[in-house]
Design an enzyme around this catalytic site. Structure first.
Site: not given
Ligand SMILES: C[S@@+](CC[C@H](N)C(=O)[O-])C[C@H]1O[C@@H](n2cnc3c(N)ncnc32)[C@H](O)[C@@H]1O
Length: 356
Positions: A219, A245-247, A265
């Site tokens: 994350d 990291g940033d995915f 989504h």
């Molecule tokens: C809606 S939450 C989902 C959390 C968890 N997987 C769940 O099912 O409850 C989205 C997650 O994606 C992470 N996220 C958003 N953009 C991201 C990115 N560019 N790189 C890594 N993580 C990211 C956010 O920090 C957050 O924890």
């Protein structure tokens, strides 16, 4: 031209006049149309801390109304409406939480899910007021529309608010995480990483259920300390690590199984396909990707929550949308996955599994 006068005498003899009978009443329509009355009553109750107050013990009407600073005109109807809606219990003049509102809506408990409802009250409720505009323009309706500060950027800059948000994610996804821990064939694999893990709710449930597994959560950097504290509180720090990291900017961590829960989504089709391709790259031959969301049924006629979630993505994101199991399987196959299947988890949530 003179208007033709329509009277009953002009109706053909066999025409069926609309009739209101026991089988055909407007009740369902009216109840849905006014469902926001009940919704907003609950959201205001969370906003003013009603359930947190009652978690300390039941209270008589006068004391409760005074503590919550309720106007005499509103107090009785507000509290009794919540009784009728199943959110409070009342014994003579004393009000108490139900077991569920006590567990999930008391701000002092770790199981609190009200953070999400506070956000719904403060943001989504007014933004959904512009749904018609979104339907006509396809444009998001949140802070970004008025060039205001990005809500999520503000949350990620404030560790306390971020913790509340990530805890709410854990509560919302706990059911799906437990179902994935119990139903996926984890005995075939050794290492897994949850991509976009938030607090680490899913890795913790999977690791608790399967001693042989190790892995972690990927994350954004500010999430790290909150993930580590949560994992440590379950005694799993030796088996679950945080990968920052940033995915979209970096490759995904390598593991036998990757999980993406409530991630796809958020993004438009190009973003979704980019993430699926990155997952494929990071997996070994025979590895698996588990995607879960409120996956819409293929006929797009049953999972109302998933369809409404997709409208919420319209309100909240520039291009995000929810999708059917068939959609996801076909994107996975385009990315190279040789086998895919869809399995229901709990409530509106399902998982789509792709095997490399
Ligand atoms: C809606 S939450 C989902 C959390 C968890 N997987 C769940 O099912 O409850 C989205 C997650 O994606 C992470 N996220 C958003 N953009 C991201 C990115 N560019 N790189 C890594 N993580 C990211 C956010 O920090 C957050 O924890």
């Amino acid at each position: 031209m003179a208007a033709v006068e329509q009277t009953d005498t002009h109706l053909p003899k066999d025409s069926k006049e609309p009739s209101i009978s026991e089988q055909s009443t407007p009740e369902q329509i009216l109840s849905l149309g006014l469902a926001f009355w009940g919704s907003k009553t609950l959201l205001s109750a969370v906003e003013i801390g009603l359930f947190t107050e009652l978690a300390k013990g039941s209270l008589d009407f006068e004391t409760l109304a005074e503590r919550l600073m309720l106007h005499p005109r509103s107090a009785r109807d507000f509290l009794d409406a919540l009784v009728a809606l199943g959110m409070l219990e009342r014994d003579h003049d004393r009000y108490a939480n139900t077991p569920e509102t006590d567990l999930f809506l008391d701000r002092t408990k770790p199981s609190y899910v009200g953070g999400l409802l506070e956000m719904a009250n403060a943001r989504l409720y007014p933004f959904w007021g512009s749904l018609t505009e979104a339907l006509r323009t396809g444009q998001l309706q949140n802070e970004a529309k008025r060039g205001e500060e990005d809500f999520f950027a503000a949350i990620y800059a404030d560790p306390d608010r971020l913790k509340g948000f990530l805890e709410a994610m854990t509560s919302i996804s706990l059911g799906a995480a437990i179902a994935i821990a119990n139903t996926f064939p984890w005995d075939r694999y050794e290492a897994f990483v949850d991509v976009g893990t938030a607090q680490g709710g899913l890795p913790v449930q999977v690791a608790l259920a399967h001693d042989h597994l190790s892995g972690g959560g990927f994350d954004l950097l500010p999430v790290g300390p909150i993930f580590e504290e949560y994992v440590d509180s379950h005694g799993l720090s030796d088996r679950l690590r945080f990968c920052p990291g940033d995915f979209f900017e970096e490759p995904l961590p390598q593991a036998d199984v990757l999980v993406m829960g409530r991630i796809l989504h958020d993004w438009d089709l190009e973003g979704k396909k980019t993430l699926l391709a990155k997952a494929y790259e990071a997996l070994p031959e025979g590895g698996a990707l588990i995607v879960y969301d409120a996956i819409i049924d293929d006929d797009r006629s049953e999972n109302a929550f998933g369809l409404l979630m997709s409208l919420n993505m319209l309100i909240e994101t520039p291009g995000g949308f929810d999708y059917t199991g068939a959609d996801c399987c076909s994107w996975m196959r385009d990315a190279g996955f040789r086998e895919t299947y869809v399995e229901h988890l709990v409530g509106p949530d399902s998982m789509v599994v792709g095997i490399k």
